[in-house]
Scaffold this active site. Sequence first.
Site, short mmCIF file in Angstrom:
data_model
loop_
_atom_site.label_atom_id
_atom_site.label_comp_id
_atom_site.label_asym_id
_atom_site.label_seq_id
_atom_site.Cartn_x
_atom_site.Cartn_y
_atom_site.Cartn_z
CB CYS A 427 -0.93 -0.04 1.12
SG CYS A 427 -1.48 -1.40 1.97
NE ARG A 456 2.29 -9.06 5.71
CZ ARG A 456 0.77 -8.97 5.22
NH1 ARG A 456 0.23 -9.78 5.92
NH2 ARG A 456 0.35 -8.15 4.43
CD GLN A 474 -1.01 -9.74 0.31
OE1 GLN A 474 -1.49 -10.07 1.17
NE2 GLN A 474 -1.17 -8.42 -0.03
CG ASP A 476 -1.80 -5.72 -2.42
OD1 ASP A 476 -2.83 -5.69 -2.24
OD2 ASP A 476 -0.72 -5.20 -1.91
CG HIS A 478 -3.48 -0.57 -2.82
ND1 HIS A 478 -2.64 -1.31 -3.22
CD2 HIS A 478 -3.99 -0.67 -1.67
CE1 HIS A 478 -1.95 -2.08 -2.18
NE2 HIS A 478 -3.11 -1.62 -1.20
CG HIS A 648 -6.42 -1.34 1.05
ND1 HIS A 648 -5.16 -1.01 1.18
CD2 HIS A 648 -7.06 -0.19 1.42
CE1 HIS A 648 -4.79 0.06 1.93
NE2 HIS A 648 -5.95 0.78 1.99
#
Length: 858
Positions: A427, A456, A474, A476, A478, A648
């Site tokens: 993000c 992580r 991911q 991922d 946005h 998200h």
Amino acid sequence: METKEPDHARTENKRITESTGKDITETGAKIGHDLKFHTNPEYLEQREKIWDELMEQQNKKLQEFPREEIKVTLPSGDVKEGTSFETSPMDIAKSISNSLANSIVVASVKYKNRVGTLDSALSKVEEVDYQSGEEGWILWDLTRALEGDCELKLHTFDDKEGKTVFWHSSAHVLGECMEVDFGVHLCYGPPTQDGFYYDSHAGDEKFTQDHYKSIEARAKKITSGKQKFERLWLSKEDALRLFAYNPFKVQLITNKVPDGGYATAYRNGPLIDLCTGPHLPTTSRIKAFKVMKNSSAYWLGDKNNDSLQRVYGISFPNKKDLTDYIHFKEEAERRDHRHVGKVQKLFYHHPYSPGCFFFTKDGTIIYNRLMEMMRHQYSFRGYDEVMSPNIYNLRLWKISGHYQNYKDNMFMFAGDGCGMGVKPMNCPGHFLLYKSEIRSYRDLPLRFADFGVLHRNELAGALGGLTRVRRFQQDDAHIFCTKEQIHSEIINALDFLNHIYSLFGFEYELHLSTKPDKYLGDDDLWEEAENGLKKALDEFGKPWKENPKDGAFYGPKIDITLFDAMKRPHQCGTIQLDFQAPIRFNLSYKSDHDNIAEEPHSGLSKHSDTDTTVKKYYDFPPDEFDPEVFRWEEHECKHGYKRPVVIHRAILGSLERFFSILIEHIDGKWPFWLSSKQAIVLPVSEKFNDYAHKVDLALKREKFHSAVDDSSMTVNKRIRNAQLAKWNYMLIVGQDEEDLGMVNVRTREGEIIGLKRVDEVIKMLQQNKPTVADKEESLYENIWRPEDYPFDEEKYQEVLKKEAENAEAYKKKLEEKKKLQEEKAKAKAEKGKGKEKKVETKPEDTKPEEEVKLDSAE
């Protein structure tokens, strides 16, 4: 993106509820006694005497509460009458039917007014909190008297609340077995998603499989004995006296119960334990009980504390459910991705890189295919795939809020004179990328997608296969949009998600998670956002449920619970609204109105209805990585600009975790388009090896994942091996096949398709593609098709002639232009020569340098 445990954990043996109460930190030295396994420890009799004394005092207090008429409202709207401190939920159930009373496990109560209670100063000292999850509702013992007018729900084992209480009570049965037959000091025993466990301290003793039968035999006696569960209020002093023998309970009480506070304990038979409850009416409700496994653990999860012995169990209200469960566990073990991954040689783990995995050639093919699938969807759904750095200055994470709330899960180090952090999510990087240009309302919605590698710092004890890792990627994304675009973007994200899950045969549930107790932003904005999500979910048309107070601190979200072929729940996807990141990173876009009125201030630091403080800056104090104070300061939007909203969005979530879920869902039988073993050619003898390799090359040229098994084993053995290895197709070749240019086709499931030419097989395999998304189908409605444009030879020749004439005219024009330029250049050159001659013959007339330059310029 805030992911909900997320993002990678297996659900089995995971606690149903979260830890509550004051944390116990800096516990110091180990506190356990030097114990040996022994039966009927002395503390049982001493503890029982104190219990009886305190129970007598409690009963006298309860007699002092007034007995008044109360009204109990059922979900149907029916109202039952009763008496406060006399009528219990069980009494209400019996008044409806005995079969209902025998089937229920626990009640939920929502009071309208309470005549009185002993719970007012109650502290939760237990490591878990058993609440109903619905605002205002309290889980309530069936045999405990009601305390006023209320709404009442009755739960069976099939309900989530029912399983929680049933397995919690079963944990107490397990605890009684461990105390009576082994003399251990119990620590805590919560229900899990998959049964229950109890941790105990036993000195250097260890539980083994040899103890399982004796525990189960004792449990059978307990459940046959119909022991009642009783509840007792305890002052802090009485609690310390009751559990003085057990240093672990003493530490819990000392640290979690304030002076003057109260706790509760429950008793069944000789077992007495600190517990919030509620519990079953009696142990006889437990008809099937089995010990599943044992392991070691640490007190409070800290390796510096005492080592504990953990015993896992499962129980059911009937024996058939236990039989079905054991079969389920066997099937789950057979499908376990760690087992399948090893057999199929998909991935590999080495202790030198804990929590990180090597993917083999086959594993990498599947992994990349998953990303290619998402990239294909991105191509027509309007996503821009981007790449972002892996390492950032820690000040970025301070601005985003991760440093304050997530730093224990980050890998950080000192570098370039400042603190650096490896990104745990994409993000903040995407926010910087958005801010790299001036954005206009015409640019929105802007959809960034990123497969960047994330790290992580998960606890070593939490790592487990691909489901919880330290290095992962991911799908991922946005989405930056206006408030007016939220609705359509949510609908599009849900459509995207539905297509991907349907592709793999997953079922799923949708949950709207609303404003939590601790949140950022204005209440009006939250309400508007939640209403917008509700409207989108209703329009999407699939059932959904509400999770009150479970949203992220920065905005409401839609959580998606995925169910695999064995009906196990997983959390992969999420859609989250974020109003705070655009403020924290000062994101904006040029509005379509120059004279736009200033938007209301969002109130970044307004955390609740009672907190009206608006704080426009925050100072981060110096720390081990950053020697200077760092100030984040909020900035208002410039005139004519607005804040975007960030959505998200993740569908697969962690690709590693989705990989593991998918393996177990499909039982390792990869669909053809995703498979790394699509077709294997099997010559019946060495004589046909050359032909087999020709067939293999034809397949490879068409980008299929194929191979030849020309080993010395019999062809039947090689067919069997290919089936076990999960090859989608087996192509057998011999004399007839070579003579005809064919292959004999078999499937992984044993179906014999028969003889086919190689080119026919290639066409057949090319049809094994994923289902086309509705959105993609609608997009391709406007695609160029040859049938829409029949060839017109006369028109074609006409156009060619016209183009030739235009080309000739253009060529002529270029030649004329070139000739004109040459003439101009020649004239200019002649003029220059004349001036030079003039200056040489009359030097006395030479002008100053400035004037000459001026003339030249003219």
